[in-house]
Design a protein around this motif. Structure first.
Motif, PDB file in Angstrom:
ATOM      1  N   MET A 178      87.996   8.482  -3.880  1.00  0.00           N
ATOM      2  CA  MET A 178      87.311   8.980  -2.696  1.00  0.00           C
ATOM      3  C   MET A 178      86.527   7.841  -2.058  1.00  0.00           C
ATOM      4  N   LEU A 179      86.846   7.552  -0.807  1.00  0.00           N
ATOM      5  CA  LEU A 179      86.098   6.530  -0.077  1.00  0.00           C
ATOM      6  C   LEU A 179      84.861   7.165   0.539  1.00  0.00           C
ATOM      7  N   GLY A 180      83.809   6.381   0.656  1.00  0.00           N
ATOM      8  CA  GLY A 180      82.598   6.857   1.332  1.00  0.00           C
ATOM      9  C   GLY A 180      82.168   5.813   2.348  1.00  0.00           C
ATOM     10  N   TYR A 181      82.036   6.220   3.627  1.00  0.00           N
ATOM     11  CA  TYR A 181      81.663   5.259   4.673  1.00  0.00           C
ATOM     12  C   TYR A 181      80.247   5.506   5.176  1.00  0.00           C
TER      13      TYR A 181
ATOM     14  N   ASN B 223      74.247  10.409   2.382  1.00  0.00           N
ATOM     15  CA  ASN B 223      74.535  10.569   3.812  1.00  0.00           C
ATOM     16  C   ASN B 223      75.812   9.859   4.250  1.00  0.00           C
ATOM     17  N   GLY B 224      76.740   9.648   3.294  1.00  0.00           N
ATOM     18  CA  GLY B 224      77.991   8.960   3.617  1.00  0.00           C
ATOM     19  C   GLY B 224      79.070   9.932   4.071  1.00  0.00           C
ATOM     20  N   LEU B 225      80.171   9.371   4.557  1.00  0.00           N
ATOM     21  CA  LEU B 225      81.292  10.162   5.046  1.00  0.00           C
ATOM     22  C   LEU B 225      82.431  10.092   4.031  1.00  0.00           C
ATOM     23  N   PRO B 226      82.712  11.189   3.316  1.00  0.00           N
ATOM     24  CA  PRO B 226      83.771  11.171   2.300  1.00  0.00           C
ATOM     25  C   PRO B 226      85.172  11.226   2.923  1.00  0.00           C
ATOM     26  N   VAL B 227      86.010  10.296   2.489  1.00  0.00           N
ATOM     27  CA  VAL B 227      87.384  10.198   2.994  1.00  0.00           C
ATOM     28  C   VAL B 227      88.306  10.044   1.783  1.00  0.00           C
TER      29      VAL B 227
ATOM     30  N   ILE C 126      89.367  13.016   9.953  1.00  0.00           N
ATOM     31  CA  ILE C 126      89.556  11.751  10.672  1.00  0.00           C
ATOM     32  C   ILE C 126      90.613  10.933   9.929  1.00  0.00           C
ATOM     33  N   PRO C 127      91.720  10.566  10.599  1.00  0.00           N
ATOM     34  CA  PRO C 127      92.697   9.707   9.916  1.00  0.00           C
ATOM     35  C   PRO C 127      92.201   8.261   9.916  1.00  0.00           C
ATOM     36  N   THR C 128      91.913   7.724   8.731  1.00  0.00           N
ATOM     37  CA  THR C 128      91.407   6.348   8.626  1.00  0.00           C
ATOM     38  C   THR C 128      92.507   5.475   8.016  1.00  0.00           C
TER      39      THR C 128
ATOM     40  N   ALA D 156      89.783   5.658  14.837  1.00  0.00           N
ATOM     41  CA  ALA D 156      89.270   5.987  13.500  1.00  0.00           C
ATOM     42  C   ALA D 156      87.833   5.501  13.365  1.00  0.00           C
ATOM     43  N   VAL D 157      87.576   4.283  13.838  1.00  0.00           N
ATOM     44  CA  VAL D 157      86.237   3.705  13.739  1.00  0.00           C
ATOM     45  C   VAL D 157      85.263   4.493  14.617  1.00  0.00           C
ATOM     46  N   GLU D 158      85.696   4.797  15.824  1.00  0.00           N
ATOM     47  CA  GLU D 158      84.813   5.525  16.745  1.00  0.00           C
ATOM     48  C   GLU D 158      84.438   6.896  16.199  1.00  0.00           C
ATOM     49  N   ARG D 159      85.426   7.582  15.632  1.00  0.00           N
ATOM     50  CA  ARG D 159      85.139   8.922  15.101  1.00  0.00           C
ATOM     51  C   ARG D 159      84.239   8.852  13.871  1.00  0.00           C
ATOM     52  N   LEU D 160      84.449   7.832  13.009  1.00  0.00           N
ATOM     53  CA  LEU D 160      83.560   7.672  11.849  1.00  0.00           C
ATOM     54  C   LEU D 160      82.134   7.388  12.317  1.00  0.00           C
ATOM     55  N   LYS D 161      82.021   6.515  13.320  1.00  0.00           N
ATOM     56  CA  LYS D 161      80.684   6.165  13.815  1.00  0.00           C
ATOM     57  C   LYS D 161      79.970   7.380  14.395  1.00  0.00           C
ATOM     58  N   ALA D 162      80.713   8.195  15.130  1.00  0.00           N
ATOM     59  CA  ALA D 162      80.111   9.385  15.729  1.00  0.00           C
ATOM     60  C   ALA D 162      79.641  10.350  14.628  1.00  0.00           C
ATOM     61  N   ALA D 163      80.469  10.509  13.579  1.00  0.00           N
ATOM     62  CA  ALA D 163      80.096  11.410  12.480  1.00  0.00           C
ATOM     63  C   ALA D 163      78.886  10.862  11.727  1.00  0.00           C
ATOM     64  N   ALA D 164      78.834   9.531  11.546  1.00  0.00           N
ATOM     65  CA  ALA D 164      77.699   8.912  10.841  1.00  0.00           C
ATOM     66  C   ALA D 164      76.422   9.074  11.652  1.00  0.00           C
ATOM     67  N   GLU D 165      76.553   8.941  12.955  1.00  0.00           N
ATOM     68  CA  GLU D 165      75.394   9.052  13.845  1.00  0.00           C
ATOM     69  C   GLU D 165      74.754  10.440  13.707  1.00  0.00           C
TER      70      GLU D 165
END
Ligand SMILES: [Zn+2]
Ligand SMILES: [Zn+2]
Length: 294
Positions: free
Chosen positions: A77-80, A183-187, A240-242, A266-275
């Motif tokens: 599991m990746l976490g961003y 507070n990370g994003l699990p992928v 989100i497909p990364t 992919a980067v934009e959607r991750l950034k929006a979710a992190a925000e």
């Protein structure tokens, strides 16, 4: 198609060959603009990587890759965008890494009992960062007991082989919760190998419920059929497909650093979710009890 993004890389903070600084320098050399460092169970490379990235003008994403066990194999599991300095998160990572260390020691003991004489100190020296089976395999190779890394797994340390030792077990859902606790994003990483695309469909509802936000779709060696199938699943489950290469160093994985096209979306959607999560109090994580290693 030129690629500017790699969201799956390893450094010497886990089992990669290059230090975080060397990794970022290589990323710069080949023209990458966005890089995520995703070491196994460790955020120790992040500070160095983020400094190097700043000086090289690379957009850096702090990440991690948590190993989990399922029947018959592993799911990663990746976490961003993890808030890796959180003390509770660091405490859990330390428990996981210590368990790896004990596992490595136990494998060496079993090998010694079978007349294979490699030293724990040697394995430690090879590993530098977190100890994994590849380091034990390399020690076996260097000592001349096997001709290839693959042979070390087949003969000694692969699942079910005489010096195999099971590890501290975290489920994929546990890993999603652990990443969310920072507070990370699990992928979900490289989802094709395990449990297989058909079974994946059975897993996704539970993982999404736990807080999964992405599916690694543009992964190193995946074929365009696999990519399309994963993309369809990601869309169906609103994930989100990364993507990334899983770069560990030359010749370790088939895909070179930056060698897989990842859309900027992919980067934009991750950034929006992190925000959306930034600054919120993350849910607490409770570590499941360790599985005794016999
Ligand atoms: Zn992995
Ligand atoms: Zn990886």
């Amino acid at each position: 198609m030129a690629n500017y993004i790699d969201l799956h890389t390893h450094s010497t903070a886990s089992d990669g060959i290059y230090s975080p600084t060397e990794l970022l320098q290589r990323a710069k050399d080949i023209g990458l603009r966005v890089l995520a460092l995703t070491d196994h169970d460790s955020s120790d490379g992040i500070d160095e990587a983020s400094q190097a990235a700043a000086s090289l003008d690379i957009d850096f994403i702090p990440g991690i890759e948590i190993n989990t066990d399922v029947n018959g194999g592993e799911v990663h599991m990746l976490g961003y965008f993890i808030e890796y300095q959180l003390p509770a998160f660091q405490a859990v990572l330390k428990v996981l890494r210590d368990a790896r260390e004990r596992r490595g020691q136990r494998m060496v003991e079993l090998l010694n009992e079978q007349g294979v004489s490699i030293a724990w100190e040697k394995v430690r020296e090879i590993a530098q960062g977190a100890v994994g089976r590849p380091h034990v395999a390399k020690a076996l190779l260097e000592a001349g007991y096997v001709q290839t890394i693959g042979e070390a797994f087949d003969k000694y340390i692969g699942t079910g082989r005489p010096a195999y030792v099971p590890r501290y077990k975290l489920s994929p859902v546990d890993a999603v919760h652990l990443i969310a606790s920072a507070n990370g994003l699990p992928v979900m990483a490289h989802p094709v190998e395990l449990p297989g695309l058909e079974e994946l469909r059975n897993w996704l509802p539970e993982l999404c419920e736990a807080g999964l936000v992405g599916l690694e779709t543009y992964y190193g060696p995946y074929t365009s059929e696999q990519e399309q199938a994963l993309l369809a699943l990601a869309n169906e489950y609103k994930l989100i497909p990364t993507g990334g290469t899983d770069f560990h160093g030359p010749g370790i994985h088939p895909t070179p650093l930056g060698g897989r096209y990842v859309p900027y979306d992919a980067v934009e959607r991750l950034k929006a979710a992190a925000e959306e999560r930034r600054g919120k109090t993350p849910p607490a994580f409770e570590l499941p009890p360790p599985v005794e290693e016999k």
